[in-house]
Design a protein around this motif. Structure first.
Motif, PDB file in Angstrom:
ATOM      1  N   ILE A 162      37.406  40.669  38.740  1.00 40.48           N
ATOM      2  CA  ILE A 162      38.172  39.658  39.459  1.00 40.48           C
ATOM      3  C   ILE A 162      39.454  40.300  39.960  1.00 40.48           C
ATOM      4  O   ILE A 162      39.964  41.246  39.350  1.00 40.48           O
ATOM      5  N   LYS A 172      44.341  36.895  41.492  1.00 40.49           N
ATOM      6  CA  LYS A 172      43.658  35.653  41.125  1.00 40.49           C
ATOM      7  C   LYS A 172      43.730  35.406  39.618  1.00 40.49           C
ATOM      8  O   LYS A 172      43.977  34.279  39.174  1.00 40.49           O
ATOM      9  N   LEU A 173      43.535  36.464  38.826  1.00 39.93           N
ATOM     10  CA  LEU A 173      43.579  36.303  37.368  1.00 39.93           C
ATOM     11  C   LEU A 173      44.991  35.951  36.910  1.00 39.93           C
ATOM     12  O   LEU A 173      45.173  35.078  36.048  1.00 39.93           O
ATOM     13  N   GLY A 210      45.721  32.301  38.038  1.00 37.13           N
ATOM     14  CA  GLY A 210      44.935  31.361  37.240  1.00 37.13           C
ATOM     15  C   GLY A 210      45.441  31.249  35.818  1.00 37.13           C
ATOM     16  O   GLY A 210      45.511  30.144  35.252  1.00 37.13           O
ATOM     17  N   SER A 246      31.721  28.857  36.515  1.00 38.30           N
ATOM     18  CA  SER A 246      32.630  29.681  37.304  1.00 38.30           C
ATOM     19  C   SER A 246      33.179  30.809  36.429  1.00 38.30           C
ATOM     20  O   SER A 246      33.859  30.542  35.432  1.00 38.30           O
ATOM     21  N   SER A 247      32.892  32.036  36.785  1.00 35.57           N
ATOM     22  CA  SER A 247      33.394  33.158  36.000  1.00 35.57           C
ATOM     23  C   SER A 247      34.907  33.271  36.121  1.00 35.57           C
ATOM     24  O   SER A 247      35.569  33.798  35.220  1.00 35.57           O
ATOM     25  N   ASP A 248      35.471  32.750  37.235  1.00 36.14           N
ATOM     26  CA  ASP A 248      36.928  32.782  37.391  1.00 36.14           C
ATOM     27  C   ASP A 248      37.600  31.970  36.289  1.00 36.14           C
ATOM     28  O   ASP A 248      38.547  32.435  35.642  1.00 36.14           O
ATOM     29  N   THR A 274      37.439  33.739  32.984  1.00 37.95           N
ATOM     30  CA  THR A 274      38.391  34.848  32.844  1.00 37.95           C
ATOM     31  C   THR A 274      39.812  34.318  32.621  1.00 37.95           C
ATOM     32  O   THR A 274      40.580  34.899  31.845  1.00 37.95           O
TER      33      THR A 274
END
Length: 505
Positions: A171, A175-176, A179, A440-442, A445
């Motif tokens: 990712i 974004k990580l 988030g 959602s893998s997002d 994470t």
């Protein structure tokens, strides 16, 4: 049998840490030996020597990302501590206000995140806890406040744990970071409320609720905005600086009001001189952090300079899927800041040598333990163990895995005392399981990174260190129970936050 053999490396970490009472360093190394033995002896996960070496080297290269930054982060701390900088910060805060709750909020939301964001490794805890004792807090309260102040761990050592988590999770770092900041907002508020409760109970929460909410909102919004629009690596530093600055403004305004009410408008020459000296001393103490922030800020936002840094002195190893721009890394700018700090404070050779020795003593165990955990993850992935665990978890929990992911991350942070170590162990497992069940893998994470970070404050090794620092080893179990209960509350909030995000998606 396949499932049992796949879970043994993780179980071995638990056994070495809690039953055999080994350090994280030894637990990581011994567990690495266990996973290597499995891949040599068990046919289901057998690896060739070439694959074993390849996976191990890949793990070492990933670990170097954290090691590079952390070495100079720890060194910078020892330089500043060696010239009395940390004592200057404590003295400044105690002179600035006698209000214990405001002192707590500045230390928890400002100074501790600043130190942790630049140094990492839980160094902020070792510094802030004695400051709380010096300010008059009971040692048990001081340890708990020091632990709670580790709320910026996702951005510790210029976000090295998050950087590694992004790389392992496939990712983008931005974004990580964003988030993690988003789902951490209620956790930030929660930890600050807890800090005020520890310091003064419900009566002080009621009396200081405006200041409490102001600090919480400023810190939370700052972290989120800096992650989104500036730099993940700098978010913790900038957020802490903004919060500290506004906190000091609040103190100044409150002081002016009191002076006006008391008609105390005449300030003696001595007091004015003392205030001027304190400001100069504080500015000098904070100057390395300000310089570091400016340097990284320029390297991220000035496009031509950024392109130069990203294209020169780049270590690229395609066969290991590894690439690192040495000049673009925060580690390089920490190195530059360390050099400038030597000149600013005129640090002599003897103090430089002492700082280097202390840095190596702290840095080497971390590097070895982190490398061990990352290598375990890479070998397990190469051998197919993580796929087995992901498939099993997916079959058992299905979409409910969204509720389990924060618990797994929390266990990782609790066990290793490190966001980097936890992400190394569990990020790939979390992502593969999410993909297996169609989640959602997002979001997974985000949950892994946030829960592992915030759970590090309950690490048994950190609690033991705090009890030793304050000379209260007999209170270790009491502190561990209290902080574990606090961390469980944060995990529950992360679960709720992730659920809300999934619903709003």
């Amino acid at each position: 049998m396949m499932l049992l053999m796949a879970i043994i490396p993780i179980l071995s970490v638990l056994i070495f840490l809690f039953f055999l009472k080994q350090t994280s360093l030894r637990a990581g190394v011994f567990s690495l030996m266990v996973v290597i033995m499995i891949t040599f002896l068990y046919h289901g996960y057998k690896l060739t020597p070439e694959n074993m070496v390849h996976s191990s080297l890949k793990g070492l290269f990933i670990s170097f990302i954290a090691a590079y930054v952390l070495f100079f982060g720890i060194l910078l701390f020892h330089f500043i501590d060696g010239v009395g900088g940390i004592q200057s910060i404590a003295s400044f805060i105690s002179q600035a206000t006698n209000d214990h709750i405001i002192q707590v909020l500045i230390l928890v939301a400002g100074i501790s995140p600043l130190i942790e964001s630049t140094s990492g490794f839980g160094i902020a805890f070792m510094i802030i806890t004695p400051i709380f004792v010096a300010l008059g807090f009971h040692p048990v309260k001081a340890v708990l406040l020091g632990l709670v102040s580790l709320l910026a761990v996702p951005w510790g050592a210029l976000a090295t744990g998050t950087v590694i988590g992004a790389q392992l999770g496939g990712i983008s770092l931005q974004k990580l970071g964003t988030g993690t900041a988003l789902i951490s907002i209620p956790i930030f508020i929660y930890f600050m409320v807890i800090a005020v409760y520890i310091a003064g109970g419900f009566k002080d929460i009621k009396a200081k609720w405006k200041e409490l909410m102001l600090f919480s909102i400023i810190f939370s919004i700052s972290i989120l905005l800096f992650n989104t629009y500036v730099s993940v690596e700098l978010a913790g530093v900038l957020g802490a600086l903004v919060t500290t600055g506004i906190g000091l403004m609040i103190i100044k305004i409150s002081s002016l009001k009191l002076n006006k009410e008391d008609n105390n408008t005449v300030i003696s020459q001595v007091s004015a001189s003392k205030e001027k000296y304190t400001k100069v001393s504080m500015l000098k103490t904070m100057s390395p952090y300000i310089i570091l922030t400016v340097l990284i800020f320029i390297s991220r936002l000035w496009a031509p300079f950024r392109q130069f840094l990203e294209s020169h002195f780049v270590v690229t190893l395609p066969s290991y899927d590894f690439s690192m721009a040495l000049l673009y890394s925060p580690g390089f700018w920490l190195f530059v800041t360390c050099l400038l700090t030597i000149f600013i404070f005129k640090i002599n050779k003897d103090k430089i040598f002492i700082s280097l020795v202390k840095t190596f003593k702290q840095w080497i165990p971390f590097v070895i333990s982190t490398a061990a955990f990352v290598c375990i993850s890479e070998i397990m992935s190469e051998a197919g163990m993580i796929s087995t665990l992901a498939n099993t978890a997916g079959n058992i929990f299905g979409n409910s895995f969204l509720l389990i992911a924060p618990l797994i991350g929390g266990i990782g942070g609790f066990l290793t005392g490190s966001n980097t170590g936890s992400n190394a162990m569990f990020m790939k497992l979390q992502v593969q399981t999410a993909q297996q069940v169609g989640l959602s893998s997002d979001f997974i994470t985000f949950a892994q990174n946030a829960s592992s970070s915030h759970s590090t404050m309950a690490s048994p090794a950190r609690v033991t260190l705090g009890a030793a620092l304050c000379g209260i080893p007999s209170q270790e179990n009491r502190i561990l129970k209290s902080i574990s209960f606090i961390v469980l509350g944060s995990i529950a909030l992360i679960i709720i936050a992730v659920l809300c995000l999934s619903i709003l998606r």
